[in-house]
Design an enzyme around this catalytic site. Sequence first.
Site, PDB file in Angstrom:
ATOM      1  N   GLY A 209     -20.256  25.257 -15.745  1.00  0.00           N
ATOM      2  CA  GLY A 209     -20.314  25.312 -14.363  1.00  0.00           C
ATOM      3  C   GLY A 209     -20.387  26.647 -13.722  1.00  0.00           C
ATOM      4  CD  GLN A 210     -21.840  27.395  -7.997  1.00  0.00           C
ATOM      5  OE1 GLN A 210     -22.009  28.189  -7.551  1.00  0.00           O
ATOM      6  NE2 GLN A 210     -21.334  26.297  -7.457  1.00  0.00           N
ATOM      7  CG  LEU A 211     -14.206  28.826 -11.726  1.00  0.00           C
ATOM      8  CD1 LEU A 211     -14.204  30.192 -10.921  1.00  0.00           C
ATOM      9  CD2 LEU A 211     -13.036  28.042 -10.826  1.00  0.00           C
TER      10      LEU A 211
ATOM     11  CE1 TYR B  74     -20.046  12.102 -10.745  1.00  0.00           C
ATOM     12  CE2 TYR B  74     -19.674  12.663  -8.390  1.00  0.00           C
ATOM     13  CZ  TYR B  74     -20.401  12.245  -9.316  1.00  0.00           C
ATOM     14  OH  TYR B  74     -21.502  11.292  -8.952  1.00  0.00           O
TER      15      TYR B  74
ATOM     16  CE1 TYR C 162     -15.764  17.236  -5.791  1.00  0.00           C
ATOM     17  CE2 TYR C 162     -15.457  18.002  -3.386  1.00  0.00           C
ATOM     18  CZ  TYR C 162     -15.588  18.420  -4.913  1.00  0.00           C
ATOM     19  OH  TYR C 162     -15.131  19.504  -5.276  1.00  0.00           O
TER      20      TYR C 162
HETATM   21  N1  NAP Z   1     -19.170  24.040  -5.805  1.00  0.00           N
HETATM   22  C1  NAP Z   1     -18.307  23.912  -4.614  1.00  0.00           C
HETATM   23  O1  NAP Z   1     -18.874  24.208  -3.463  1.00  0.00           O
HETATM   24  C2  NAP Z   1     -17.011  23.742  -4.531  1.00  0.00           C
HETATM   25  C3  NAP Z   1     -16.296  23.450  -3.456  1.00  0.00           C
HETATM   26  C4  NAP Z   1     -14.903  23.379  -3.268  1.00  0.00           C
HETATM   27  C5  NAP Z   1     -14.039  23.236  -4.626  1.00  0.00           C
HETATM   28  N2  NAP Z   1     -14.840  23.127  -5.717  1.00  0.00           N
HETATM   29  C6  NAP Z   1     -14.123  23.101  -7.039  1.00  0.00           C
HETATM   30  O2  NAP Z   1     -14.149  24.265  -7.803  1.00  0.00           O
HETATM   31  C7  NAP Z   1     -14.372  23.837  -9.137  1.00  0.00           C
HETATM   32  C8  NAP Z   1     -15.396  24.494 -10.027  1.00  0.00           C
HETATM   33  O3  NAP Z   1     -16.635  24.158  -9.263  1.00  0.00           O
HETATM   34  P1  NAP Z   1     -18.111  24.713  -9.645  1.00  0.00           P
HETATM   35  O4  NAP Z   1     -18.819  24.880  -8.504  1.00  0.00           O
HETATM   36  O5  NAP Z   1     -18.088  25.498 -10.689  1.00  0.00           O
HETATM   37  O6  NAP Z   1     -18.704  23.101 -10.302  1.00  0.00           O
HETATM   38  P2  NAP Z   1     -19.933  22.884 -11.049  1.00  0.00           P
HETATM   39  O7  NAP Z   1     -20.887  24.044 -10.978  1.00  0.00           O
HETATM   40  O8  NAP Z   1     -20.641  21.744 -10.472  1.00  0.00           O
HETATM   41  O9  NAP Z   1     -19.441  22.821 -12.446  1.00  0.00           O
HETATM   42  C9  NAP Z   1     -18.535  21.480 -12.819  1.00  0.00           C
HETATM   43  C10 NAP Z   1     -18.595  21.520 -14.327  1.00  0.00           C
HETATM   44  O10 NAP Z   1     -17.665  20.469 -14.765  1.00  0.00           O
HETATM   45  C11 NAP Z   1     -18.666  19.830 -15.818  1.00  0.00           C
HETATM   46  N3  NAP Z   1     -18.446  18.292 -16.203  1.00  0.00           N
HETATM   47  C12 NAP Z   1     -18.787  17.340 -15.128  1.00  0.00           C
HETATM   48  N4  NAP Z   1     -18.408  16.245 -15.709  1.00  0.00           N
HETATM   49  C13 NAP Z   1     -17.913  16.467 -16.865  1.00  0.00           C
HETATM   50  C14 NAP Z   1     -17.368  15.865 -17.866  1.00  0.00           C
HETATM   51  N5  NAP Z   1     -17.452  14.344 -18.003  1.00  0.00           N
HETATM   52  N6  NAP Z   1     -16.613  16.221 -18.896  1.00  0.00           N
HETATM   53  C15 NAP Z   1     -16.659  17.614 -19.332  1.00  0.00           C
HETATM   54  N7  NAP Z   1     -17.135  18.599 -18.212  1.00  0.00           N
HETATM   55  C16 NAP Z   1     -17.933  17.782 -17.102  1.00  0.00           C
HETATM   56  C17 NAP Z   1     -20.080  19.972 -15.489  1.00  0.00           C
HETATM   57  O11 NAP Z   1     -20.941  19.715 -16.614  1.00  0.00           O
HETATM   58  P3  NAP Z   1     -22.384  19.906 -16.932  1.00  0.00           P
HETATM   59  O12 NAP Z   1     -22.876  21.452 -16.658  1.00  0.00           O
HETATM   60  O13 NAP Z   1     -22.780  19.387 -18.382  1.00  0.00           O
HETATM   61  O14 NAP Z   1     -22.833  18.922 -15.771  1.00  0.00           O
HETATM   62  C18 NAP Z   1     -20.249  21.402 -14.991  1.00  0.00           C
HETATM   63  O15 NAP Z   1     -20.360  22.480 -15.813  1.00  0.00           O
HETATM   64  C19 NAP Z   1     -14.224  22.276  -9.384  1.00  0.00           C
HETATM   65  O16 NAP Z   1     -12.904  21.846  -9.529  1.00  0.00           O
HETATM   66  C20 NAP Z   1     -14.872  21.760  -7.791  1.00  0.00           C
HETATM   67  O17 NAP Z   1     -14.401  20.718  -7.512  1.00  0.00           O
HETATM   68  C21 NAP Z   1     -16.233  23.326  -5.892  1.00  0.00           C
END
Ligand code: NAP
Length: 290
Positions: free
Chosen positions: A10-12, A63, A127
């Site tokens: 994921g991004q982080l 998710y 969500y």
């Molecule tokens: N993106 C935003 O704008 C945003 C805003 C506020 C808070 N956040 C929070 O910040 C955190 C990091 O977000 P991010 O932007 O890095 O999210 P992201 O890019 O969507 O990455 C999420 C990761 O979780 C993995 N994942 C999903 N289902 C899974 C499962 N069943 N088992 C194991 N891994 C699984 C995904 O795997 P795959 O690569 O295989 O799909 C993906 O690599 C999260 O907690 C999110 O809720 C994000």
Amino acid sequence: MKILVTGKNGQLGRSIQKLISNYDHHEFTLTGREELDLSSSESISKYFDTHSHFDVIINCAAYTAVDRAEDEIDLANRINHLAVKKLAEFANLQNTKLIHISTDYVFDGKSESLYLENDTPNPVNVYGKTKLLGEETVLEIMSNNAIVIRTSWVFSEFGNNFVKTMLRLGNEKNEINVVSDQIGSPTYASDLAKAILHIIFSDKFKKKSFPTEIFHYSNLGETSWSDFAKEIFKLANLNCNVSPISTDQYPTPAIRPQNTTLSKEKIKNHFSLKIPLWQKSLKECLKEIT
Ligand SMILES: NC(=O)c1ccc[n+]([C@@H]2O[C@H](COP(=O)([O-])OP(=O)(O)OC[C@H]3O[C@@H](n4cnc5c(N)ncnc54)[C@H](OP(=O)(O)O)[C@@H]3O)[C@@H](O)[C@H]2O)c1
């Protein structure tokens, strides 16, 4: 230290991965869904039966498909809530500290001021509801040794995000409509990754025990999606006009909260963090993309 990072693709997760060569005297284990599928309770148990004794878990996996979650309620709940419960239980059992990432979408966005950590959450979509349950389970199971970091509007050079979508659209079109009545703070995933590593190597975190707390982290400053898009086009020298529209004119399956700007004062003061302005970090991110 032995550190487990979930969500490595994921991004982080990828932003943390990019930094870990600076910490080669520590052992990082990075997992994706292949190694540790958070939608399955058995997969989590099996993983911790064979991999244990981490000093820290950084839970970046989630998710995150905000609109799809409206239909995939059970899956979103399993990953954002039930898996977090399991991780917290294993962390407690194995004396492991936990950093769990949550979201501004736990709030309803009706506040006219910056959101503080102790403001009452009231999520308006699935969500946000599942992420709130995840936070609550951490606080319930781990009264000590966990940190919940709420972040917002995450962008990076990795995966899909608003900045990359705007770069694509800005190259394809001369004019686009972007929502102007949702306000928040963008977060460069690389800045959040640096902040997390700064925290886990801080004296406060390394103490044998500390009370579990929620913190907010995003870049400094606030903006609307339309002004965010304008800044992207300006910095990327793209000649695409942004027409501001209202949320009503851009219906989505999931309701979005209107103003979720987070106050960053608590995390800044507690861990002596320097947080960059979002425009400065956007510039950094664009350098990585182009
Ligand atoms: N993106 C935003 O704008 C945003 C805003 C506020 C808070 N956040 C929070 O910040 C955190 C990091 O977000 P991010 O932007 O890095 O999210 P992201 O890019 O969507 O990455 C999420 C990761 O979780 C993995 N994942 C999903 N289902 C899974 C499962 N069943 N088992 C194991 N891994 C699984 C995904 O795997 P795959 O690569 O295989 O799909 C993906 O690599 C999260 O907690 C999110 O809720 C994000």
